[in-house]
Design a protein around this motif. Structure first.
Motif, PDB file in Angstrom:
ATOM      1  N   ARG A  36      -4.661  20.663   5.670  1.00 52.27           N
ATOM      2  CA  ARG A  36      -4.182  21.549   4.610  1.00 52.27           C
ATOM      3  C   ARG A  36      -4.704  21.059   3.258  1.00 52.27           C
ATOM      4  N   LEU A  37      -5.110  22.019   2.422  1.00 48.88           N
ATOM      5  CA  LEU A  37      -5.456  21.732   1.038  1.00 48.88           C
ATOM      6  C   LEU A  37      -4.434  22.421   0.137  1.00 48.88           C
ATOM      7  N   VAL A  38      -3.896  21.680  -0.821  1.00 48.41           N
ATOM      8  CA  VAL A  38      -2.984  22.227  -1.822  1.00 48.41           C
ATOM      9  C   VAL A  38      -3.715  22.226  -3.154  1.00 48.41           C
ATOM     10  N   LEU A  39      -3.794  23.388  -3.814  1.00 45.85           N
ATOM     11  CA  LEU A  39      -4.611  23.525  -5.015  1.00 45.85           C
ATOM     12  C   LEU A  39      -3.801  24.039  -6.194  1.00 45.85           C
ATOM     13  N   SER A  40      -4.105  23.485  -7.382  1.00 46.05           N
ATOM     14  CA  SER A  40      -3.557  24.022  -8.613  1.00 46.05           C
ATOM     15  C   SER A  40      -4.594  23.863  -9.727  1.00 46.05           C
ATOM     16  N   HIS A  41      -4.251  24.193 -10.942  1.00 49.15           N
ATOM     17  CA  HIS A  41      -5.218  24.571 -11.970  1.00 49.15           C
ATOM     18  C   HIS A  41      -5.064  23.794 -13.276  1.00 49.15           C
ATOM     19  N   GLY A  42      -5.886  24.155 -14.253  1.00 51.63           N
ATOM     20  CA  GLY A  42      -5.877  23.552 -15.570  1.00 51.63           C
ATOM     21  C   GLY A  42      -4.993  24.292 -16.559  1.00 51.63           C
ATOM     22  N   ASN A  43      -4.845  23.706 -17.726  1.00 48.54           N
ATOM     23  CA  ASN A  43      -3.957  24.206 -18.774  1.00 48.54           C
ATOM     24  C   ASN A  43      -4.350  25.612 -19.224  1.00 48.54           C
ATOM     25  N   GLY A  44      -3.356  26.525 -19.225  1.00 44.50           N
ATOM     26  CA  GLY A  44      -3.569  27.880 -19.697  1.00 44.50           C
ATOM     27  C   GLY A  44      -4.196  28.823 -18.694  1.00 44.50           C
ATOM     28  N   PHE A 111      -7.019  19.235  -7.387  1.00 44.04           N
ATOM     29  CA  PHE A 111      -6.497  19.590  -8.700  1.00 44.04           C
ATOM     30  C   PHE A 111      -7.590  19.538  -9.763  1.00 44.04           C
ATOM     31  N   HIS A 112      -7.315  20.229 -10.882  1.00 43.28           N
ATOM     32  CA  HIS A 112      -8.287  20.304 -11.980  1.00 43.28           C
ATOM     33  C   HIS A 112      -7.592  20.007 -13.311  1.00 43.28           C
ATOM     34  N   SER A 113      -8.207  19.158 -14.109  1.00 44.21           N
ATOM     35  CA  SER A 113      -7.820  18.938 -15.502  1.00 44.21           C
ATOM     36  C   SER A 113      -6.342  18.577 -15.634  1.00 44.21           C
ATOM     37  N   LEU A 114      -5.511  19.467 -16.171  1.00 42.25           N
ATOM     38  CA  LEU A 114      -4.095  19.177 -16.380  1.00 42.25           C
ATOM     39  C   LEU A 114      -3.420  18.683 -15.120  1.00 42.25           C
ATOM     40  N   THR A 115      -3.635  19.361 -13.994  1.00 40.02           N
ATOM     41  CA  THR A 115      -2.915  18.972 -12.776  1.00 40.02           C
ATOM     42  C   THR A 115      -3.461  17.688 -12.161  1.00 40.02           C
ATOM     43  N   LEU A 130      -6.730  12.733  -2.402  1.00 41.07           N
ATOM     44  CA  LEU A 130      -6.783  13.562  -3.604  1.00 41.07           C
ATOM     45  C   LEU A 130      -8.231  13.840  -3.970  1.00 41.07           C
ATOM     46  N   VAL A 131      -8.496  15.070  -4.415  1.00 45.82           N
ATOM     47  CA  VAL A 131      -9.791  15.428  -5.000  1.00 45.82           C
ATOM     48  C   VAL A 131      -9.485  15.948  -6.402  1.00 45.82           C
ATOM     49  N   LEU A 132      -9.976  15.238  -7.410  1.00 44.55           N
ATOM     50  CA  LEU A 132      -9.632  15.505  -8.800  1.00 44.55           C
ATOM     51  C   LEU A 132     -10.866  15.985  -9.558  1.00 44.55           C
ATOM     52  N   PHE A 133     -10.814  17.218 -10.034  1.00 43.44           N
ATOM     53  CA  PHE A 133     -11.946  17.793 -10.762  1.00 43.44           C
ATOM     54  C   PHE A 133     -11.762  17.593 -12.265  1.00 43.44           C
ATOM     55  N   ASP A 134     -12.668  16.829 -12.841  1.00 42.89           N
ATOM     56  CA  ASP A 134     -12.785  16.604 -14.282  1.00 42.89           C
ATOM     57  C   ASP A 134     -11.467  16.256 -14.972  1.00 42.89           C
ATOM     58  N   PRO A 135     -10.865  15.120 -14.590  1.00 46.91           N
ATOM     59  CA  PRO A 135      -9.687  14.659 -15.335  1.00 46.91           C
ATOM     60  C   PRO A 135     -10.063  14.350 -16.780  1.00 46.91           C
ATOM     61  N   PRO A 136      -9.157  14.533 -17.719  1.00 48.62           N
ATOM     62  CA  PRO A 136      -9.485  14.349 -19.140  1.00 48.62           C
ATOM     63  C   PRO A 136      -9.423  12.893 -19.585  1.00 48.62           C
ATOM     64  N   PHE A 137     -10.328  12.072 -19.078  1.00 48.76           N
ATOM     65  CA  PHE A 137     -10.485  10.716 -19.579  1.00 48.76           C
ATOM     66  C   PHE A 137     -11.445  10.719 -20.760  1.00 48.76           C
ATOM     67  N   CYS A 138     -11.601   9.561 -21.363  1.00 46.17           N
ATOM     68  CA  CYS A 138     -12.565   9.445 -22.460  1.00 46.17           C
ATOM     69  C   CYS A 138     -13.979   9.341 -21.919  1.00 46.17           C
ATOM     70  N   VAL A 240     -13.139  11.638  -7.415  1.00 45.17           N
ATOM     71  CA  VAL A 240     -13.206  12.226  -8.738  1.00 45.17           C
ATOM     72  C   VAL A 240     -14.551  12.932  -8.862  1.00 45.17           C
ATOM     73  N   ILE A 241     -14.504  14.233  -9.153  1.00 46.10           N
ATOM     74  CA  ILE A 241     -15.714  15.036  -9.321  1.00 46.10           C
ATOM     75  C   ILE A 241     -15.719  15.544 -10.760  1.00 46.10           C
ATOM     76  N   GLY A 242     -16.682  15.067 -11.532  1.00 49.05           N
ATOM     77  CA  GLY A 242     -16.688  15.372 -12.940  1.00 49.05           C
ATOM     78  C   GLY A 242     -17.742  16.373 -13.347  1.00 49.05           C
ATOM     79  N   ALA A 243     -17.606  16.839 -14.585  1.00 48.62           N
ATOM     80  CA  ALA A 243     -18.662  17.609 -15.218  1.00 48.62           C
ATOM     81  C   ALA A 243     -19.842  16.687 -15.491  1.00 48.62           C
ATOM     82  N   ASP A 244     -20.978  17.265 -15.784  1.00 48.26           N
ATOM     83  CA  ASP A 244     -22.176  16.479 -16.068  1.00 48.26           C
ATOM     84  C   ASP A 244     -21.934  15.616 -17.315  1.00 48.26           C
ATOM     85  N   PRO A 245     -21.920  14.276 -17.163  1.00 47.66           N
ATOM     86  CA  PRO A 245     -21.596  13.425 -18.314  1.00 47.66           C
ATOM     87  C   PRO A 245     -22.670  13.412 -19.384  1.00 47.66           C
ATOM     88  N   THR A 246     -23.854  13.964 -19.093  1.00 50.36           N
ATOM     89  CA  THR A 246     -24.912  14.006 -20.101  1.00 50.36           C
ATOM     90  C   THR A 246     -24.784  15.210 -21.025  1.00 50.36           C
TER      91      THR A 246
END
Length: 302
Positions: A36-44, A111-115, A130-138, A240-246
């Motif tokens: 099972r995969l449980v999915l939720s979203h980012g802010n707004g 999960f993505h961002s906020l979640t 857990l699979v985390l898409f683009d957490p808001p780190f520095c 952790v799967i991020g956006a392109d850091p470049t």
């Protein structure tokens, strides 16, 4: 024009989070699947807006999706309770309710961002991975001041955005001018409009399902929780799967790689914060490879 139509759920369940708040949990995919995969979203946003991503998983997995309080299918609650600590409580309640109502089986949180913040700071340990898409780190080499400045800019933009629209088409047309949506697949802006707007009180126009003041309140306080996101403390396998850091950040700076030394990290080239809406097939391929690597999904990555 590409039109994304989210199918009717196989099952709907209301989960009470507190005396005033109920969240509607929906089941898609294959209920008989072993994983099972449980999915939720980012802010707004709303998890139905991510359909171009999670639709690619429906033939293989038992999918359970839900919206954060005061988002998506949910009614708008009190602004005072719209905060990350409350969302952490909600996350744990929902994880327990999903296992109770749909049966106990290996379950992966996606999960993505906020979640991602909410999942990392969870008081419980409900997931097999857990699979985390683009957490808001520095971002690498970014200072805390730069991170705070970016959070301030995002919050200010949210507070200035319109909250009432004559139609969904007006909203989706406005998104064409937003750099955040510059890379999304055809039809995604229209899908975002359909899933993040509701009929306004005047019965004619449309308004944001998640009020802009609620979205801005969470965005403003992300900085308070970002330093607590120590992924090395997670007990389950984590990708952790991020956006392109470049690329320049689209929403908030991306990763401080020092935070994720002990975690399986990768990124999707030429993607921004909304990578699941820009390159969903690549995101799914990376998720599947991780699940095979952990042994949760049959097959080999070799």
């Amino acid at each position: 024009m590409t039109v994304w139509k989210v199918p009717e759920p196989l099952a709907l369940d209301e989960v009470r989070l507190d005396e005033e708040t109920v969240t509607t949990v929906r089941r898609h995919g294959r209920p008989d699947a072993p994983l099972r995969l449980v999915l939720s979203h980012g802010n707004g946003l709303a998890i139905d807006a991510y359909y171009p991503f999670w639709s690619l998983l429906a033939d293989e997995f038992d999918l359970v999706v839900y919206d954060v309080r005061s988002h998506g299918w949910n009614s708008v609650g009190e602004q005072t309770s719209h905060n990350i600590p409350t969302m952490i409580h909600d996350h744990d309640v929902l994880a327990g309710a999903i296992a109770e109502r749909y049966g106990d089986k290996p379950t992966v949180g996606v999960f993505h961002s906020l979640t991602t913040i909410v999942a990392i700071l969870s008081f419980s340990d409900p997931y097999s991975a857990l699979v985390l898409f683009d957490p808001p780190f520095c971002k690498p080499a970014a200072s805390e001041t730069e991170f705070d400045d970016a959070a301030d800019r995002a919050t200010a933009l949210t507070r200035r955005r319109a909250s009432y629209f004559q139609s969904k088409e007006e909203f989706s047309d406005l998104l064409r001018y937003s750099p955040v949506y510059a890379r999304v697949l055809p039809g995604v802006r229209e899908l975002v409009a359909a899933t993040t707007l509701r009929l306004a009180e005047d019965g004619e126009g449309r308004e944001l399902r998640c009020p802009r003041e609620f979205e801005a309140q969470v965005s403003e306080y992300v900085r308070s929780f970002a330093p607590l996101l120590d992924l090395s403390l997670l007990s389950c396998p984590t990708k952790v799967i991020g956006a392109d850091p470049t690329l320049p950040y689209a929403y908030l700076p991306s990763f401080d790689l020092a935070h994720i030394r002990n975690v399986d990290y990768d990124f999707i080239a030429d993607s921004s914060h909304f990578l699941q809406l820009e390159k969903p097939a690549e995101c799914v391929a990376m998720l599947r490879a991780f699940l095979r690597q952990t042994g949760l999904l049959g097959g080999s990555t070799q």
